[in-house]
Design an enzyme around this catalytic site. Structure first.
Site, PDB file in Angstrom:
ATOM      1  N   GLN A 128      49.526  54.332  26.579  1.00 53.88           N
ATOM      2  CA  GLN A 128      49.839  55.699  26.170  1.00 53.88           C
ATOM      3  C   GLN A 128      50.094  56.541  27.417  1.00 53.88           C
ATOM      4  OE1 GLN A 128      46.698  58.553  24.896  1.00 53.88           O
ATOM      5  NE2 GLN A 128      47.683  58.394  22.896  1.00 53.88           N
ATOM      6  N   TYR A 181      48.443  68.125  24.004  1.00 55.07           N
ATOM      7  CA  TYR A 181      48.853  67.877  25.379  1.00 55.07           C
ATOM      8  C   TYR A 181      50.260  68.454  25.577  1.00 55.07           C
ATOM      9  CZ  TYR A 181      44.672  65.043  25.564  1.00 55.07           C
ATOM     10  OH  TYR A 181      43.354  64.638  25.519  1.00 55.07           O
ATOM     11  N   ARG A 193      37.834  53.917  15.823  1.00 62.65           N
ATOM     12  CA  ARG A 193      36.386  53.736  15.862  1.00 62.65           C
ATOM     13  C   ARG A 193      35.931  52.454  15.185  1.00 62.65           C
ATOM     14  NH1 ARG A 193      35.216  59.478  13.338  1.00 62.65           N
ATOM     15  NH2 ARG A 193      37.206  58.878  12.403  1.00 62.65           N
TER      16      ARG A 193
END
Length: 403
Positions: free
Chosen positions: A110, A185, A361
């Site tokens: 990423q 971002y 997760r």
């Protein structure tokens, strides 16, 4: 379960675990480990722990694992310890990609730029860049309370930095790159009407707000070639008033489809404003205070954390309703993200017409979950959505506290 239902489930399962194409890349199945910050690059250098983390995910059965946030330049880091793409880290990244390939999986990285969301003390001039002049609450206690609006030269430089970083990632052995257009971002800051208040060709209409992300993607494509997979992660909603909403989010993905990228990961939230909009579930405030290094920030979290860090209830596949609307609008490959814990959830993603499903997760808790699902040993992850792994990122690296 009726015979017809069993047959339908078997068909979905077969699709899920069969090889699938992502651009010019063949994945062994349709499950992607999504990018979740690992906290395993001390001094910005990928560590043996980071390599092991992704090797374990690969040996556990995922089709592709994703190395989380790597800045495209030193000034694109959120904080000084974060990894950024440069020649000195290529040997370590090559070890990582070799390790993943040795286990039969693919690996993506990423790439992003933090924009104004920075407390990086090494930032030249201590003034982060942003679409528009803004207060930088995240960096206030680091002596960086404001961010300046980007100039044309800044924009040209950032576009080139993304292209260079993507080419270096390809040369380090990565099979794909994920360009971060979400979570508040820099590229997300341009897309969001809440943070892009420019009145020139880079702001205003959605076409203008998409100008920088599309220019970045075009430059990345120029540098990596026609067949190398490019994935984008973008928001379904920013999750606060005045931010990006689903109607414009559909327009974002339509423009990404027109740009010819290979897949879009559908996510949501702004890390600087509502960090647990993405995660959902419990808010591990006590653990976050424990790992905070700044005494002032510790005090602030104790006094105001419960007020400013909102908790969002968890439900399985919590982005599905919004993601469906995108699925109906475009034909390009889409990756469903958010609250996938079980084999039933993965089958639902296939039934709803998504091409891939991303897990975070659940795979931190159980790196071998996909292999066990295929063998009929584990229908779901043991993850309880306690989110304590979020705090562990800042302790010694992400891990499940149930271990």
């Amino acid at each position: 379960m009726s015979e017809a239902s069993r047959a339908a489930s078997a068909e979905l399962r077969a699709k899920l675990f069969s090889p699938a194409d992502l651009g010019g890349l063949r994945l062994r199945n349709r499950i992607v480990k999504t990018a979740t910050y690992e906290g395993m690059s001390p001094g910005g250098i990928p560590s043996p722990a980071l390599i092991k983390h992704h090797r374990d995910l690969a040996s556990g059965g995922v089709g592709m694992t994703t190395v989380a946030y790597c800045s495209v330049s030193p000034h694109g880091r959120t904080f000084a310890e974060q990894m950024y793409m440069h020649a000195e880290i290529i040997p370590a990244l090559r070890q990582l990609t070799d390790a993943v390939h040795g286990e039969g999986a693919a690996v993506s990285i990423q790439l992003g730029h933090c924009g104004f969301f920075s407390k990086n003390s090494e930032l030249a001039g201590r003034r982060p860049i942003a679409p528009s002049f803004t207060v930088n609450q995240y960096g206030m206690m680091a002596g960086m309370p404001f961010a300046r609006a980007m100039t044309e030269d800044d924009l040209t430089k950032v576009i080139e930095e993304f292209g260079t970083a993507a080419a270096m990632a390809r040369d380090a052995g990565f099979d794909a790159v994920e360009i971060h257009l979400g979570h508040g971002y820099l590229l997300s800051q341009f897309i969001s009407p809440a943070t892009n208040r420019r009145r020139d060709r880079w702001g205003g209409s959605l076409d203008n707000r998409m100008r920088l992300p599309l220019a970045v993607l075009a430059r990345v494509r120029d540098r990596v070639g026609a067949t190398f997979p490019i994935v984008a992660k973008t928001n379904l909603r920013d999750g606060f008033r005045g931010g990006l909403e689903i109607e414009e989010a559909i327009g974002v993905v339509e423009r990404l489809e027109g740009a010819g990228i290979d897949a879009v990961v559908l996510s949501g939230g702004f890390t600087s404003r509502n960090p647990f909009y993405l995660f959902r579930g419990k808010r591990p405030l006590r653990e976050m205070i424990e790992v905070e290094k700044s005494r002032l920030q510790k005090l602030t979290l104790r006094l105001f954390g419960a007020r400013v860090i909102k908790e969002y209830p968890f439900q399985e596949l919590y982005f599905l309703d919004l993601a469906r609307r995108v699925r109906q609008a475009v034909r390009m490959p889409l990756v469903l993200l958010g609250g996938a814990l079980s084999l039933e959830n993965l089958e639902t993603a296939m039934r709803e017409g998504f091409d891939f499903v991303a897990m975070g997760r659940a795979l931190i808790a159980d790196p071998d979950l996909i292999g066990r699902m295929q063998r009929g040993e584990a229908p779901r992850s043991r993850c309880t959505s306690c989110n304590k792994c979020v705090a562990e990122m800042d302790r010694n690296g992400v891990r499940c506290v149930l271990d």
